[in-house]
Design a protein around this motif. Structure first.
Motif, PDB file in Angstrom:
ATOM      1  N   SER A 170      57.665  34.726  76.291  1.00  0.00           N
ATOM      2  CA  SER A 170      56.635  34.245  77.097  1.00  0.00           C
ATOM      3  C   SER A 170      55.126  34.446  76.438  1.00  0.00           C
ATOM      4  O   SER A 170      54.906  34.919  75.500  1.00  0.00           O
ATOM      5  N   GLU A 171      54.232  33.459  76.703  1.00  0.00           N
ATOM      6  CA  GLU A 171      52.911  33.196  76.414  1.00  0.00           C
ATOM      7  C   GLU A 171      52.058  33.829  77.104  1.00  0.00           C
ATOM      8  O   GLU A 171      51.023  34.402  76.810  1.00  0.00           O
ATOM      9  N   THR A 172      52.231  33.756  78.490  1.00  0.00           N
ATOM     10  CA  THR A 172      51.176  33.992  79.378  1.00  0.00           C
ATOM     11  C   THR A 172      51.176  35.750  79.758  1.00  0.00           C
ATOM     12  O   THR A 172      52.123  36.065  79.290  1.00  0.00           O
ATOM     13  N   PRO A 173      49.976  36.164  80.249  1.00  0.00           N
ATOM     14  CA  PRO A 173      49.877  37.701  80.352  1.00  0.00           C
ATOM     15  C   PRO A 173      51.093  38.209  81.259  1.00  0.00           C
ATOM     16  O   PRO A 173      51.238  37.582  82.335  1.00  0.00           O
ATOM     17  N   ASP A 174      51.540  39.237  80.847  1.00  0.00           N
ATOM     18  CA  ASP A 174      52.372  40.082  81.747  1.00  0.00           C
ATOM     19  C   ASP A 174      51.630  41.035  82.544  1.00  0.00           C
ATOM     20  O   ASP A 174      51.965  41.989  83.685  1.00  0.00           O
TER      21      ASP A 174
END
Length: 447
Positions: free
Chosen positions: A284-288
């Motif tokens: 994934s690219e978006t923040p966890d």
């Protein structure tokens, strides 16, 4: 047994009405629908929440399901079979949504496609003379949200955004309590989503497009790239080309209720920090993990999320808390509760600053999405846009605020918002992030 344990075992009595929309939609200029007419809907994007929305519409007598458009033939076949089984009719099927929009008998379009497609389909649906029920977030950029608002005002159709918590009765009663003044001066509102079910996304190689999928149509205005299963059904949310991660997925729901309770629109400033400390090496690219601070005139609003963890604030995986001088109210999708502050009296005895009360629970068996779709249909039939529970104005407002959070995180600095100009003050780089470039021959609509 402590106070919280006692209250959680108490019998709760729920009271409340549907949430009122704080903004007024443009008037619906097309004909209203009488109680004797069929309400004919069609669905564009049928794999996920779009199907949930359609199922909610179909719980209301008098609704007729006309057609589905989806780029995946397997989804079309699956949903057509389910529709025939559940509701007794087989809808017309389309791979290209533009062909569906040519059907004159359709009253309303349900938009359940990935975020990067919302703006184009929304504008085309309005231009085709249809009312629109659009999944959240409204757009995939601030500019798209602004275009969609202009399109709605131009065409004058009824628009409901799928922020269905606004139609929840226990949310309504919670907002009544927030506005009652009993909490005192509310200086801080917290919103969060801790999602333990979200595990690392395994890195997968690019591969062939699945049979029956119009992948070029799926990409639409997004950058051209080889097919990868991680970027397709559902998980598209975690890639910047198509969506905004948890901030615009769960954040839209929670920030919306926070601003509703506080009667707030746009913050003065925003500061955010986020990244992938939880799963630094997944696909994934978006923040966890992310924290965002929105500064409003009289209070601060905090958003935070963490994937792979369920232990959120107040022991809740998701929720909104309104923190006042006299006490705190916490609401999630199951119930709401108040925690009064203690004060020491002249007699030296501590007592609560306001009368305690048991937790207030969501009523069993009530489908809030169905209440939300029913509100939309009622407003069309009665030509009462002012009664929409989530008008295009409200949806745009919330989506832009959440997009501001992502932009603040990407720039790594505090940003200041100009409400009149609808842009960031003195920050060219941040303003460049308001808009996403369109690709593959698609053009951002102009109004």
């Amino acid at each position: 047994m402590n106070r919280r344990s006692f209250l959680q075992n108490s019998t709760a009595v729920l009271a409340g009405t549907a949430l009122a929309a704080p903004f007024q939609s443009a008037a619906a200029t097309s004909k209203t629908i009488s109680s004797n007419d069929k309400f004919r809907v069609a669905l564009i994007g049928a794999n996920g929440m779009g199907w949930t929305d359609l199922s909610a519409f179909m719980k209301t007598p008098g609704v007729d399901f006309v057609a589905i458009a989806d780029v995946d033939q397997s989804v079309l076949d699956k949903r057509a079979a389910e529709a025939e089984k559940n509701w007794g009719n087989r809808p017309q099927l389309f791979k290209d949504y533009r062909k569906l929009l040519e059907l004159k008998e359709i009253d309303a379009i349900i938009i359940g496609v990935p975020d990067h497609w919302h703006c184009l389909i929304f504008c085309d649906s309005l231009a085709a003379g249809k009312h629109v029920y659009c999944e959240k977030p409204v757009g995939n950029s601030i500019k798209e949200c602004q275009v969609m608002l202009a399109a709605a005002k131009h065409h004058g159709k009824m628009v409901q955004i799928g922020q269905w918590q606004r139609s929840g009765t226990h949310y309504a009663s919670a907002m009544d309590f927030v506005r009652s003044g009993k909490l005192g001066n509310i200086r801080l509102v917290k919103c969060w989503a801790y999602q333990g079910w979200m595990k690392p996304i395994e890195i997968k190689p690019d591969g062939p497009v699945p049979d029956g999928v119009d992948y070029d149509m799926w990409l639409g205005p997004a950058p051209k790239r080889p097919f990868n299963p991680n970027r397709f059904h559902f998980d598209f949310r975690w890639f910047w080309d198509y969506a905004g991660g948890m901030m615009t997925d769960w954040g839209v729901h929670q920030v919306d209720i926070a601003m509703l309770g506080m009667d707030a629109r746009y913050p003065k400033s925003v500061l955010a920090s986020g990244g992938k400390p939880g799963y630094p090496n997944d696909a994934s690219e978006t923040p966890d993990t992310m924290q965002t601070v929105f500064e409003f005139d009289k209070f601060n609003l905090l958003w935070e999320h963490a994937t792979g963890i369920d232990a959120g604030p107040y022991g809740r995986t998701e929720g909104i808390s309104f923190i006042g001088n006299n006490g705190t109210l916490v609401v999630d999708r199951g119930n709401w509760a108040v925690n009064p502050e203690l004060e020491k009296g002249k007699d030296g005895i501590f007592k609560y600053k306001f009368e305690d009360m048991p937790d207030q629970y969501r009523p069993g068996g009530v489908d809030y999405v169905q209440l939300h779709t029913q509100n939309f249909m009622d407003c069309i039939k009665n030509n009462t846009p002012e009664k929409l529970n989530c008008s295009i104005e409200r949806g745009v407002n919330t989506a832009i605020v959440c997009q501001m959070g992502n932009i603040a995180m990407k720039t790594g600095r505090k940003l200041f918002w100009d409400v009149e100009k609808q842009e960031f003050k003195d920050d060219r780089a941040a303003n460049q992030l308001k808009e996403k470039e369109y690709h593959n021959g698609w053009k951002l609509p102009k109004f």
